[in-house]
Design a protein around this motif. Structure first.
Motif, mmCIF file in Angstrom:
data_model
loop_
_atom_site.group_PDB
_atom_site.id
_atom_site.type_symbol
_atom_site.label_atom_id
_atom_site.label_comp_id
_atom_site.label_asym_id
_atom_site.label_seq_id
_atom_site.Cartn_x
_atom_site.Cartn_y
_atom_site.Cartn_z
ATOM 1 N N SER A 6 6.873 -1.576 -3.890
ATOM 2 C CA SER A 6 6.576 -0.594 -4.926
ATOM 3 C C SER A 6 5.376 0.271 -4.556
ATOM 4 O O SER A 6 5.523 1.401 -4.114
ATOM 5 N N ARG A 7 4.172 -0.286 -4.716
ATOM 6 C CA ARG A 7 2.965 0.519 -4.521
ATOM 7 C C ARG A 7 2.927 1.193 -3.158
ATOM 8 O O ARG A 7 2.635 2.365 -3.045
ATOM 9 N N ARG A 8 3.207 0.417 -2.102
ATOM 10 C CA ARG A 8 3.093 0.981 -0.757
ATOM 11 C C ARG A 8 4.446 1.322 -0.144
ATOM 12 O O ARG A 8 4.523 1.724 1.003
ATOM 13 N N GLY A 9 5.511 1.135 -0.909
ATOM 14 C CA GLY A 9 6.833 1.399 -0.354
ATOM 15 C C GLY A 9 7.611 2.485 -1.074
ATOM 16 O O GLY A 9 8.639 2.956 -0.593
ATOM 17 N N GLY A 10 7.132 2.863 -2.251
ATOM 18 C CA GLY A 10 7.765 3.972 -2.969
ATOM 19 C C GLY A 10 9.085 3.625 -3.638
ATOM 20 O O GLY A 10 9.832 4.512 -4.027
ATOM 21 N N ALA A 11 9.398 2.323 -3.773
ATOM 22 C CA ALA A 11 10.680 1.961 -4.383
ATOM 23 C C ALA A 11 10.502 1.437 -5.816
ATOM 24 O O ALA A 11 11.370 0.737 -6.330
ATOM 25 N N ARG A 28 6.090 8.183 1.969
ATOM 26 C CA ARG A 28 6.763 6.929 1.628
ATOM 27 C C ARG A 28 7.399 6.999 0.242
ATOM 28 O O ARG A 28 7.960 6.017 -0.228
ATOM 29 N N GLY A 29 7.218 8.104 -0.437
ATOM 30 C CA GLY A 29 7.730 8.213 -1.796
ATOM 31 C C GLY A 29 6.842 7.480 -2.779
ATOM 32 O O GLY A 29 7.204 7.242 -3.923
ATOM 33 N N ALA A 30 5.648 7.065 -2.320
ATOM 34 C CA ALA A 30 4.739 6.301 -3.180
ATOM 35 C C ALA A 30 3.680 7.219 -3.781
ATOM 36 O O ALA A 30 3.381 8.271 -3.227
ATOM 37 N N TYR A 64 9.831 -5.318 4.867
ATOM 38 C CA TYR A 64 10.198 -3.921 4.615
ATOM 39 C C TYR A 64 9.151 -2.986 5.207
ATOM 40 O O TYR A 64 9.467 -2.045 5.931
ATOM 41 N N SER A 65 7.904 -3.248 4.916
ATOM 42 C CA SER A 65 6.826 -2.405 5.406
ATOM 43 C C SER A 65 6.834 -2.332 6.930
ATOM 44 O O SER A 65 6.693 -1.252 7.527
#
Lengths: 219, 424
Positions: free
Chosen positions: B310-315, A215-217, B257-258
């Protein structure tokens, strides 16, 4: 057959067998469970599965800075008894002889005085862990019989080992036999409860590392 | 309350979802309790029952019961009605699936993924907060949790287009980008929808909304109703296929999103034929491509990372990239990014009215964090976070400002003179 013969012979052999087959059974029965295929697109530039697994493992070795205030003591205490146990198990000359007889390999031992210090520190650290478990409201609520059994079978060999090397309370042969029996108990209990975390940690940390890396996370 | 609780259905549903990683997680927990320190609910309430590891107890018990050596004789642990009743509140009201506990766990256990599965088991047993379940049912029956039918969507978009004098395309035959919306935005933060339209028009991309699949929030996913979760996903996927979209853009909603980005393909059983991007990721992409011309934004702001983005989405980095060289007085909270404290309303908790007091308490953590930065406004990229924070702000009569990332971007676009177009 003396108690020592029994401990060294059938008891330990039985314990080894239970340990090996028990651990194998637990791991195989987990790995044979169905696994859903991951069909979502990985984020571009996500690390390879191997580096994700390694990163996942390493990242959870130490709490992140934001958490240190609350977790430093427990983390340090955890490291103290884990490393202490490793030093005792792999550093004492007599233990190395056991490994030599089992696997045919050996390595230089640590001085027995150092092992004794490590054992005392480890014991103290285990006691601290138990006191925390009994006094912290969170730990008290989430602790089960499994946690206390794991604590007991881990602590017992440390105590019996210390007694054996200090020849306290009974003839050496008897103390040694009790020490070996306590290890047999540890090995027999090991696969069926919390102590399995020694193996499972490799699956959980790497699994989570892989899950989030795609996920890139960074978790 | 009078509906019978089907304990067997709960156990069966959980066991049907037993997968290698979930069971390993359950068996590996060493009960160290560190997750309590990472959980905003425990931080706010101090209640040991809010310890994330404790929330997994009935699930662990259901699994143990099944593999207990004498279970075929009816001996061994069994999950009881009392277990389910007690844990319903813990699994629904006191977990936002934010994943913060994973970041502290020395075993690296991802508790949120187990809670998600556990919710499905509870719903099968006839449990679950009625308002959350109703939101899911409304999504199935009316297209959206807030009752925004396709007809209402059309009216609302026409009104917004007129009011703001912008073009909001709906149901174009073909488009590269399919934009989705959250009904929270449509009903409570319509400026957010207008802002997305402004950004897409500014970038000159070929985009549309679709009345066939527009609702990005997925309350089926949040409420543990797998059939509704799949239906919501299918609507968007079908709409995207129909217009031939290469990219589906998710609005400022973390769980939307998730659900589409990471879970949809697995629910459907095939890879999605398009890329899914959160609006913040998409705007970052536009900025990288030079398609976003922005005037500097000088107000002091801080950024709340939505957990699923962020934390679980990587953005996490995309929001910072957008703010860089644009928001001239951007201040980070401590902690931030992947370790950000949750708003308290994610994972469907926002829709559970009985959880309101707890949400308010959680927001105090955020108020304190923002005040320490000295920033005037807290912006986010999730309308669910924003709604949770807005309600909590009203409850505490907090003075701080709340805003949205896409809105500040849209408000500061610099339109190039017509002749200077780059022909994209």
């Amino acid at each position: 057959m003396t108690l020592l013969d029994f401990a060294r012979g059938p008891a330990l052999s039985f314990a080894y067998a239970v340990f090996v087959f028990g651990v194998a059974w637990r791991l195989v029965s987990l790995l044979l469970l169905p696994r859903n295929k991951e069909l979502s697109q990985a984020k571009p530039g996500a690390p390879s599965v191997f580096s994700a697994a390694v990163l996942g493992f390493v990242r959870h070795l130490w709490p992140q800075k934001a958490y240190l205030r609350g977790t430093l003591f427990a983390t340090l205490n955890g490291y103290v008894f884990h490393l202490g146990l490793a030093i005792i198990v792999f550093g004492l000359a007599q233990h190395i002889l056991v490994f030599q007889s089992l696997f045919g390999i050996n390595w230089p031992n640590l001085p027995s005085s150092l092992i004794s210090v490590a054992a005392v520190v480890t014991l103290a650290s285990l006691v601290v862990a138990l006191v925390r478990r009994l006094t912290s409201p969170v730990l008290r609520l989430i602790s089960t019989g499994n946690d206390y059994i794991a604590w007991f079978v881990t602590t017992l060999p440390v105590i019996t080992g210390l007694l054996a090397v200090s020849h306290l309370g009974a003839p050496y042969e008897t103390l040694l036999a009790i020490h070996i029996l306590s290890i047999a108990l540890l090995l027999i209990v090991f696969p069926f409860g919390k102590l399995m975390h020694a193996f499972l940690v490799f699956l959980t940390r790497t699994g989570t590392g892989i899950f989030y890396a795609r996920r890139g996370a960074e978790i | 309350m009078t509906v019978p609780i089907d304990v067997k259905a709960a156990t069966r549903t959980f066991l049907a979802h037993v997968e290698e990683h979930l069971v390993t997680y359950l068996e590996a927990c060493v009960h160290c309790g560190q997750c309590a320190d990472a959980c905003h609910f425990h931080e706010a309430s101090g209640d040991p029952r809010h310890t994330p590891a404790y929330k997994l107890f009935p699930i662990a018990k259901a699994y143990r019961a099944q593999k207990w050596p004498l279970s075929w004789l009816g001996l061994g642990p069994a999950i009881t009605e009392r277990d389910l009743k007690e844990w319903e509140e813990l699994l629904f009201d006191t977990c936002t699936l934010c994943g913060r506990c994973t970041t502290i766990c020395p075993m690296g256990i991802d508790i949120a993924s187990i809670v998600g599965t556990a919710r499905q088991a509870f719903v099968k047993a006839g449990l679950g907060p009625t308002d959350l379940l109703a939101a899911a049912d409304s999504s199935r029956d009316h297209g959206s949790p807030l009752g925004v039918t396709a007809e209402k969507l059309k009216d609302r978009l026409e009104w917004l287009a007129d009011e703001h004098e912008i073009n909001i395309p709906l149901d174009k035959d073909k488009a590269d980008i399919l934009l989705t919306v959250s009904s929270i935005e449509l009903m409570k933060y319509p400026d957010s929808v207008v802002s997305m339209a402004k950004v897409l028009n500014h970038a000159g991309v070929n985009w549309t909304l679709s009345s066939k699949g527009y609702e990005a929030t997925n309350f089926g996913y949040l409420a543990g109703k797998a059939d509704i979760a799949k239906l919501m996903v299918e609507r968007i996927v079908d709409a995207a296929k129909l217009v031939g979209a290469k990219t589906v853009v998710i609005p400022e909603c973390g769980h939307a999103y998730s659900a589409l980005r990471w879970s949809a393909a697995n629910m459907l059983g095939y890879p999605l034929p398009f890329t899914v991007l959160h609006i913040s990721e998409y705007m970052a992409q536009l900025k990288r491509e030079g398609k976003l011309k922005l005037a500097p934004f000088t107000q002091s702001i801080t950024y709340h990372d939505p957990c699923q983005v962020s934390r679980r989405g990587g953005a996490t980095a995309d929001a910072r990239y957008l703010l860089q060289d644009f928001a001239t007085d951007f201040r980070e909270m401590t902690p931030t990014g992947n370790l950000n404290w949750c708003c308290g309303g994610g994972g469907g908790v926002q829709a559970i009215s009985r959880a309101a007091d707890l949400r308010y308490k959680v927001f105090k953590i955020k108020m304190d964090q923002v005040e320490k930065t000295g920033a005037k406004t807290l912006i986010s990229a999730c309308s669910n976070c924003r709604l949770t924070m807005d309600e909590s702000k009203a409850h505490w009569k907090w003075e701080g400002g709340l805003g949205s990332l896409v809105e500040i971007i849209a408000d500061n676009l610099v339109e190039a003179p017509p002749s200077a177009g780059n022909g994209v």
